[in-house]
Design an enzyme around this catalytic site. Sequence first.
Site, short mmCIF file in Angstrom:
data_model
loop_
_atom_site.label_atom_id
_atom_site.label_comp_id
_atom_site.label_asym_id
_atom_site.label_seq_id
_atom_site.Cartn_x
_atom_site.Cartn_y
_atom_site.Cartn_z
N LYS A 121 0.86 -1.19 0.00
CA LYS A 121 0.00 0.00 0.00
C LYS A 121 0.89 1.24 0.00
CE LYS A 121 -3.73 1.74 3.02
NZ LYS A 121 -4.47 1.42 4.26
N SER A 147 -9.28 1.12 3.42
CA SER A 147 -8.51 1.99 2.54
C SER A 147 -7.47 1.24 1.70
CB SER A 147 -7.79 3.05 3.35
OG SER A 147 -6.90 2.46 4.27
N SER A 180 -9.27 -1.39 7.47
CA SER A 180 -8.75 -1.08 6.13
C SER A 180 -8.01 -2.21 5.43
CB SER A 180 -7.85 0.15 6.19
OG SER A 180 -8.63 1.31 6.29
#
Lengths: 58, 449
Positions: free
Chosen positions: B75, B150, B174
Amino acid sequence: MTDRDLRAWMEAALEARGVRVQPADLPVDQLRAVLRRLEALDAVDASAEEPAPLCWDQ
Amino acid sequence: MSVADLTLVQVARAVRSGELSPVEVVEAVLERTSRVQPRLQPFLWLDPERALDQARQRAQEPLRGPLHGVPVTLKDLIAERGAPFTCGSALRAGEVAAEDAEVTRRLREAGAVFVGRAHLHEFAFGVSNDNPHFGRARNPWDPERSPGGSSGGSAVAVATGCAFGSVGTDTGGSVRIPAALCGVVGVKPTYGLVPRHGVFPLAPSLDHPGPLARTVEDAAVLLEVLAGSPGRYTSGLGSGVRGVRLGVPRGRWWEVVHPLVAARFQEAVQVLQREGARCTPVDFPWEAASAVATALLLVEAAAVHAEGLRTRPEGYGMDVRERLLVGLCLPAERYVQALRVRRVLASRCRQLWDQVDLLASPTVPVPAPRWGEQTTEVAGAPHDTRSLLTRFTNPFNALGLPAATVPCGFAEGLPVGLQLVGPPWQEARVLAAAAAYERARGPLASPEV
């Protein structure tokens, strides 16, 4: 708290932190919704606890 | 079947045995990525030549570790030396990480090859992955829907074979939310197990880096590398759930679940029962724990971004800016109260673990929402979509407990996740139960790529 009071509170809090926001851009409804959600904290008697970080023993 | 469709464990084994070279593996993944990226955008940044260079280097080295030559992605909130480090924000456009985050260093040391930087919700502060600066990573099961966030790009990359695993961060769900909505496995370990050094903070007391992968075993291998604990999570994966006491939720919080998600969850519980688990209805303080998570998240995120809000408020997307402003305005006594309540709830959890070994719930109470969906109707009433998505996940961020999501079927053609939660530091128990369920469940469909 009325919408007007909440808006005034937000404006004052943000101004005190040096953040400038157009009145129309204040997320008053979101703040109200969050404050309502946080009322769930009142259902737990935590007055005897220290406000310390959580740390699980290994 | 393409090499890109193998599991992480299969591809690592093939590289170790010399059946596949790291270059062949990376080429297969890059070929897959060239088809997926234009349609679903799992990556914010791709540099195929850089990935191939790493693969060539691995091909000439002695075996480094369990991920030798295996393409993974991070990420773009986790620093990777020499790669962009935008955190999904226009405010950080042009930033390049000078050094690896600790988790990146551990993955690199284990032999991983890094492919691209995975898409995310701006500053990881949201669960839709609808990013005003970089566009949307899209759900591989229906591009008109959110992949969740996320860590949305991580989940999309793993689900579509653009990487064999990914590392995301989970502050309110997330890792688990996008994993569930895209049909992959995601793990949020105990708070503090996986180091956060070099991970841009959202809310430091709730942030948990964790792996996403296509199988439980793959996720366990990644977690061993991230936690620096070789063999700790894979060795017990075959132990099953015979005699395991499984707590299942009851009460008002549980009633707000899409009926098809509830049906998949009940079926999953029945599968675990057939495997020998004993189910007990339990009360869990969902609402209070979720309120703790909300208070800590909003205030801590606002503290991280206070300077940015003062100097460049226009640099934030509207949804993120509004939540940060709310965080700046919350009364300090609510934050202190949340810290106190968290300790009370943690104490209650210690008693809960005397009654059950694991908790089970749906990971997310609804299937993936459509883009722009602000409210979702469940149980005959409209609910705020963002709050729905974190309903079963953020309580465990507040309490720092280990939790994993494993796919458990489909609702309206979209993946549904089963969440299993354990006592602190019992990742091995959580993953063993998830693996037992995965074996008993059998294979599930993959998204078309």
